[in-house]
Write a protein that holds these residues in place. Sequence first.
Motif, short mmCIF file in Angstrom:
data_model
loop_
_atom_site.label_atom_id
_atom_site.label_comp_id
_atom_site.label_asym_id
_atom_site.label_seq_id
_atom_site.Cartn_x
_atom_site.Cartn_y
_atom_site.Cartn_z
N VAL A 366 9.06 8.43 -42.70
CA VAL A 366 8.76 9.06 -41.41
C VAL A 366 10.07 9.17 -40.64
O VAL A 366 10.63 8.18 -40.17
CB VAL A 366 7.73 8.24 -40.61
N ASP A 367 10.58 10.40 -40.51
CA ASP A 367 11.86 10.62 -39.88
C ASP A 367 11.72 10.70 -38.36
O ASP A 367 10.69 11.12 -37.83
CB ASP A 367 12.47 11.95 -40.35
N GLU A 371 6.74 9.89 -34.81
CA GLU A 371 6.38 8.53 -34.42
C GLU A 371 5.25 8.04 -35.32
O GLU A 371 4.21 8.69 -35.45
CB GLU A 371 5.92 8.49 -32.97
N LEU A 372 5.48 6.90 -35.96
CA LEU A 372 4.45 6.24 -36.76
C LEU A 372 3.70 5.28 -35.85
O LEU A 372 4.26 4.30 -35.38
CB LEU A 372 5.08 5.50 -37.94
N GLN A 387 2.40 11.04 -35.20
CA GLN A 387 2.29 12.05 -34.15
C GLN A 387 3.69 12.55 -33.79
O GLN A 387 4.69 11.88 -34.04
CB GLN A 387 1.57 11.52 -32.93
N TRP A 388 3.72 13.73 -33.20
CA TRP A 388 4.97 14.35 -32.81
C TRP A 388 5.22 14.02 -31.35
O TRP A 388 4.45 14.38 -30.47
CB TRP A 388 4.89 15.86 -33.05
N ARG A 389 6.29 13.30 -31.09
CA ARG A 389 6.51 12.67 -29.79
C ARG A 389 6.60 13.66 -28.64
O ARG A 389 6.00 13.47 -27.59
CB ARG A 389 7.80 11.84 -29.83
N GLN A 390 7.41 14.71 -28.82
CA GLN A 390 7.78 15.52 -27.67
C GLN A 390 7.00 16.82 -27.57
O GLN A 390 7.23 17.61 -26.68
CB GLN A 390 9.28 15.82 -27.73
N SER A 420 -1.18 8.31 -27.81
CA SER A 420 -1.65 7.55 -28.98
C SER A 420 -2.63 6.44 -28.58
O SER A 420 -3.47 6.04 -29.39
CB SER A 420 -0.45 6.92 -29.71
N GLY A 421 -2.56 5.95 -27.34
CA GLY A 421 -3.41 4.84 -26.93
C GLY A 421 -4.89 5.07 -27.09
O GLY A 421 -5.61 4.22 -27.63
N PRO A 422 -5.42 6.23 -26.64
CA PRO A 422 -6.87 6.45 -26.75
C PRO A 422 -7.33 6.93 -28.12
O PRO A 422 -8.45 7.39 -28.27
CB PRO A 422 -7.13 7.55 -25.70
N ARG A 423 -6.49 6.84 -29.15
CA ARG A 423 -6.85 7.31 -30.49
C ARG A 423 -6.96 6.13 -31.44
O ARG A 423 -6.14 5.21 -31.39
CB ARG A 423 -5.80 8.28 -31.04
#
Length: 453
Positions: A366-367, A371-372, A387-390, A420-423
């Motif tokens: 994961v580059d 975000e992992l 997920q893709w951060r930006q 990411s928190g609610p997932r």
Amino acid sequence: MKTVPSLLAWSAMLSLSGCADTGEDCGLAPLPGGAGQPPPLLSLGVPAALHVQPSLRGSCDGSDTSQVPDSITAEVFDPNNHTVASEASLTGNGQSATVRFTPTTPGRHHVRVAFSPVGSLQQFGAYVSRAWTGGGPTVLPLPRCTQLDRTTQGTWLCDGVAVHATTAAQTPLGGVSGIPDVAVAGNVVWVVGEDRVRRFVDTGAELELTGSLLLNQRDTVKVIQSRLATAEELWVLDSERLHRFAFTPAGVVTGAAPTPWGQGNQMPFGVDMVLGLLVRLGPDAVSVIQVTPEPDSHACTFRLGPDEAFVASEAPCQRLPGVPAGLEDGAVWTRVDSLLLPQPGQTLYRWAAVEGALTERGTLVVDTPLELVSAPLRPGFALPFIQWRQSRVGAAAPVAPESLGPLGLELLPGNTDLSSGPRTLSPRFYWEADAGDPTRQTRVFARGASSLK
């Protein structure tokens, strides 16, 4: 057009600083390459175009660049290191390049772009995801669940509350002391709380209580870290001991003497600071995953002894790289973080139980800037996702291949604007807070037929 942040983690530049036309070393660093505008997430079977910029050097007289590339070659490799047919061309008078290919395998692809006579060699990862294979959302009239599962009959269990499939009636399974711990195996529901272990069976009309055990001082369960359930047995790992409860043919819930499991120096890990995890190795064997001050994680085996209690194996604990990041009934996921330049990122591993030991069954690099997201592990089975951060373009779940090989990716459904928190992702479900009313509803998506092996 809005600029989409790059997926790519760039490798070390091979070009040298200085003036290309005179050889004079004026101390100017190359302008960074790789700042292109590739799609943030590639789709399986859809033609892709990645835009790549060469690494160019500033000229000593102050002009933008002293020289641009006049040729380019590119190679694309799929997750199994097979060459993918691709085309590459220079654009913008040599200031950029476009690499085109059609991915046929989900997962991380490796792209190499070589500019000549200047521009450097660029290498990066491109991520390909298959479409969501599961169903549409089910809305539960409860705040976003931390612990979630469903019986074969269709009754949902959300944080100690049963939501019946036929009537949507809610049945709290806890008491005044708080939310109980719940584990589901088919139509059997185990509930631990208020110094009792209870076993229910979902008849389709109700949860019928089939057995209950009042815990004495010996069997008292402290803070639960992990649990595994079948229709006949419940294994519970608390902060100090490993418990085994069984439902006998006589219809009675019994408890064997609990077994201390820690090495004495275990350290909490994960986003919810768990101390240990259970991974089933077989019908009478389990691995306790723990982290100590030593590098990596440790998987220590316990087997059922003659008195039906667990006994620690004499074999040394198995070492797994990294720290736990996900959990299934018969597998654990670990992640290794690297902050070292030129390629910071993480590596995700999946370790599955095979013939009484944990065996690697898939990896994924994961580059940055991906975000992992590691899952909370204390509530039960949960998996990490990417997920893709930006840019809010969604998230993807790592998926094990049908046979040995690297991990693939599957696009997750739902609201891409959520953080990411609610997932939460598990082997069976993906769920999230409802965007319209996150305090009162949970949207649940059942996953498709799993390829996890």
